[in-house]
Design a protein around this motif. Sequence first.
Motif, PDB file in Angstrom:
ATOM      1  N   ALA A 227     -94.848 -23.369  42.085  1.00 48.66           N
ATOM      2  CA  ALA A 227     -94.940 -23.391  40.628  1.00 48.66           C
ATOM      3  C   ALA A 227     -96.244 -22.780  40.129  1.00 48.66           C
ATOM      4  CB  ALA A 227     -94.806 -24.822  40.115  1.00 48.66           C
ATOM      5  N   GLU A 230     -98.642 -16.909  41.735  1.00 46.94           N
ATOM      6  CA  GLU A 230     -98.645 -15.791  40.783  1.00 46.94           C
ATOM      7  C   GLU A 230     -97.216 -15.334  40.487  1.00 46.94           C
ATOM      8  OE1 GLU A 230    -100.572 -11.290  40.367  1.00 46.94           O
ATOM      9  OE2 GLU A 230    -101.094 -12.568  42.067  1.00 46.94           O
ATOM     10  N   GLY A 231     -96.933 -15.182  39.223  1.00 47.79           N
ATOM     11  CA  GLY A 231     -95.627 -14.688  38.799  1.00 47.79           C
ATOM     12  C   GLY A 231     -94.562 -15.752  38.620  1.00 47.79           C
ATOM     13  N   ALA A 232     -94.855 -16.992  39.007  1.00 52.77           N
ATOM     14  CA  ALA A 232     -93.863 -18.058  38.844  1.00 52.77           C
ATOM     15  C   ALA A 232     -93.718 -18.418  37.369  1.00 52.77           C
ATOM     16  CB  ALA A 232     -94.272 -19.282  39.633  1.00 52.77           C
ATOM     17  N   SER A 233     -92.499 -18.749  36.962  1.00 52.87           N
ATOM     18  CA  SER A 233     -92.245 -19.152  35.571  1.00 52.87           C
ATOM     19  C   SER A 233     -91.479 -20.459  35.569  1.00 52.87           C
ATOM     20  CB  SER A 233     -91.444 -18.090  34.819  1.00 52.87           C
ATOM     21  OG  SER A 233     -90.108 -18.036  35.291  1.00 52.87           O
ATOM     22  N   LYS A 234     -91.643 -21.196  34.494  1.00 56.18           N
ATOM     23  CA  LYS A 234     -90.906 -22.454  34.340  1.00 56.18           C
ATOM     24  C   LYS A 234     -89.408 -22.198  34.397  1.00 56.18           C
ATOM     25  CE  LYS A 234     -90.381 -26.515  31.341  1.00 56.18           C
ATOM     26  NZ  LYS A 234     -88.912 -26.442  31.285  1.00 56.18           N
ATOM     27  N   LYS A 235     -88.954 -21.116  33.788  1.00 59.15           N
ATOM     28  CA  LYS A 235     -87.527 -20.804  33.757  1.00 59.15           C
ATOM     29  C   LYS A 235     -86.992 -20.602  35.169  1.00 59.15           C
ATOM     30  CE  LYS A 235     -84.138 -17.659  31.705  1.00 59.15           C
ATOM     31  NZ  LYS A 235     -83.929 -16.477  30.827  1.00 59.15           N
ATOM     32  N   GLN A 236     -87.774 -19.887  36.007  1.00 59.18           N
ATOM     33  CA  GLN A 236     -87.330 -19.650  37.372  1.00 59.18           C
ATOM     34  C   GLN A 236     -87.268 -20.955  38.163  1.00 59.18           C
ATOM     35  OE1 GLN A 236     -90.408 -16.827  38.370  1.00 59.18           O
ATOM     36  NE2 GLN A 236     -88.974 -15.099  38.351  1.00 59.18           N
TER      37      GLN A 236
END
Length: 374
Positions: A227, A230-236
């Motif tokens: 979480a 780098e590059g992680a999003s809540k949506k993902q």
Amino acid sequence: MGYKILTLSPGSTSTKVAVFDGTEALFRLNVTHPAEELARFDSAQDQFDYRRQTILDALSEQGIKLEDIDAFSGYCGAMGPTVGGIFAIDDTVCEHVMNAGVNHPAILGAPLLHAFAQATGKPAYAVNQPDTDELADVARITGWPGVYRKSHVHCLNQKECAIRCAAELGMSYEEGNFIVAHVGGGLSVACHEHGRMVDTNDVLEGAGPFAPNRSGDVPAKPVVKMAFSEGASKKQMDGVVGKTGGLLGLLGTDDARQIIERIENGDEWAATVYDAMAYQVAKYVAGFAAVVCGKVDGIVLTGGVSHDPRFVSYVTERVGWIAPVKVYAGDFEMDALAAGAIRALDGKESVMTYTGEPSWKGFTCEGALPDVEG
């Protein structure tokens, strides 16, 4: 001839409609709503008149008049946590769901049923509504301060199959203890103790066995690391929990039939993953036996995956020593709505008045930490 019951369940792009004569379905329809039609509406609330007319048109095509119906029963979203059972749908229910801040057509179940009831002078019911929460207090506690378990489970089908199992075993639902595993796109396992679902996994929050498209329980630290990468999003991250995890994430498909075909063609990874899902279901079933001190009268397997003999055999081999295993493959939600209405009309089950007060308001004892979601 029995009572004629109209049941309905509004979904994102369709509305399930069925009419029963007693417990026998006269017809079942899944009325689809084209994307271009739904695009005309800004919110789910705005779809009320449109959905109402499509239901009336479907009835007309089947030669059914609204005044022929003895009672209306349906899937009623956004009622909030309540005990299970049958609620009369009235103005209070409709006002609550339409102002709950939920933008999903499931909120239209109660208003649509209420409108039909008012037009005919017949009763309308919400049966084992989807936000039913009957958890025992000890089942709510987690080791993360302020995070408490709640009940989001396939309540309607869970309770209907437990009722069927009880009848098959010669007792009432309220007399026995049952463990029910619903394995479909989502997967819920619940312990039913004398008519109440006292413990279950939360299918919306990512708990329990992994499912065809949901992650289930996972070690927490790797998820925290991902979480914050780098590059992680809540949506993902939310997507893996509720849409793209489980069999879909591991095997590229959430269609059990395709996976079984791959297994039959020698795909060892598919076999390991698929068996792992059944393995976790069996662990949860066995774990819930401890909730009732091993006094389990019946174990139920239901949902679409329960059509598969491999899955049923794998689970049964591991839990059949606890209690008899009964299989009710598929889902019986529309049947459950009709059966609930009949119990209400016959006076076999009391009809409750909805107040809007939640069945669980958080812990109030001294020292208890407030619910982070409260």
